[in-house]
Design a protein around this motif. Structure first.
Motif, PDB file in Angstrom:
ATOM      1  N   ALA A  78      47.128 -46.267  51.701  1.00 34.01           N
ATOM      2  CA  ALA A  78      47.243 -45.337  52.820  1.00 34.01           C
ATOM      3  C   ALA A  78      46.212 -45.652  53.894  1.00 34.01           C
ATOM      4  N   LEU A  82      46.865 -46.963  57.761  1.00 33.74           N
ATOM      5  CA  LEU A  82      46.313 -46.280  58.929  1.00 33.74           C
ATOM      6  C   LEU A  82      45.486 -47.229  59.787  1.00 33.74           C
ATOM      7  N   ALA A  85      47.919 -49.109  62.042  1.00 35.14           N
ATOM      8  CA  ALA A  85      48.961 -48.341  62.739  1.00 35.14           C
ATOM      9  C   ALA A  85      48.946 -48.532  64.252  1.00 35.14           C
ATOM     10  N   ALA A 111      51.948 -42.917  56.905  1.00 34.05           N
ATOM     11  CA  ALA A 111      51.002 -43.563  57.821  1.00 34.05           C
ATOM     12  C   ALA A 111      51.702 -44.317  58.938  1.00 34.05           C
TER      13      ALA A 111
END
Length: 302
Positions: A78, A82, A85, A111
């Motif tokens: 995760a 992120l 992203a 995410a």
């Protein structure tokens, strides 16, 4: 035609560095960019020339990628997603190599809600870790399981499938939930048993005056090999796939109780039937090319 021209690898441990080496061998024109959160790993990867570029940040590593492969422990997926992203190109495909899939798939979707995501698990590895432990043939003849969610563009899945096939892997597709149940039996439970047996032996070392380790026979020796695997990775796997692991652990406990009963009652027929059945399973694994038939598991006796 190559499925991808620019591949970014986030995480340069055993699997990530093996992917880099395999891409170099099988798809030498693909441009590779790598990143690892550990500066020391980045330094080693740069020295080994695993990639064309080693980026200092995950975002910088993916700016022009058409495939981003997250090769980090499942507990870090995760955060890794992120990290990329804001810099992820809109047409890039995101995949991973985690050995549990339902939780990873959900984390990646959260995410990266607009990304094209095809979770994957190359069922290959060794007890070693780090960028120097990787090798290009790690995936040859092994299975890579893809777990796309319902509605994923089949053309996107086909590109990821072609990528792993180019690295020498066999590819299968299943749901994330089914993957987690299957791998709980074939991989996660065996590791849990190995860690437990080796831990028990360690607890008995004082009682046996170090004879457990000194006189390790083949069975215990093989358990110690499995138990030498990366503790961070396996901690995350058991926590991420806890429901399937606990279900399989309960089944194993029930079978172990039946085995205890057979030994206590002197039921030789039950023991012989079990050992005959399990021996046949071992032979089928060899026949399917997932291990070798050389004596003593191929160990050198020189």
């Amino acid at each position: 035609m190559l499925p991808f021209a620019r591949v970014s690898i986030i995480g340069l441990g055993l699997i990530g560095s093996s992917v880099a080496r395999a891409v170099r061998q099988h798809m030498p024109t693909v441009r590779l960019t790598g990143h690892d959160a550990d500066p020391q790993v980045r330094s080693v990867a740069d020295r080994l020339q695993l990639c064309d570029d080693i980026a200092d940040t995950a975002g910088a590593a993916v700016t022009d990628a058409d495939l981003v492969l997250l090769c980090v422990p499942v507990g870090a997926m995760a955060a890794a997603a992120l990290d990329i992203a804001a810099d992820l190109p809109p047409d890039a495909i995101v995949s991973d190599v985690g050995s549990s899939k339902a939780g990873v798939a959900a984390a990646l979707r959260t995410a990266l809600p607009n990304a094209q995501i095809v979770p994957a698990h190359p069922v290959a590895g060794t007890e070693n870790s780090g960028p120097e432990a990787g090798f290009a043939s790690l995936f040859h003849g092994r299975w890579c399981i893809l777990t796309p969610v319902e509605g994923t563009d089949p053309a996107v899945v086909a590109r990821v499938e072609a990528f792993w096939q180019a690295l020498g892997a066999n590819v299968e597709t299943m749901t994330p939930e089914h993957h987690d149940l299957v791998l709980a039996v074939t991989s996660h439970l065996p590791h849990l048993i190995a860690y437990t047996i080796v831990g028990t032996a360690s607890d008995l070392e004082q009682v046996t005056r170090s004879e457990v380790i000194k006189y390790s026979a083949g069975g215990f020796r093989d358990f110690t090999r499995i138990a030498a695997s990366d503790p961070t990775m396996w901690r995350d796997v058991f926590l991420a796939n806890k429901d399937a692991v606990l279900e399989m652990l309960q089944r194993f406990s029930e079978d172990l109780t039946a085995l205890q009963r057979a030994i206590r009652w002197g039921d030789g027929d039950a023991l012989f039937d079990l050992f005959t059945r399990t021996r046949a399973i071992r032979r089928s694994i060899v026949e399917q090319g997932q291990d070798e038939a050389r004596p003593d598991f191929g160990r050198s006796h020189e």
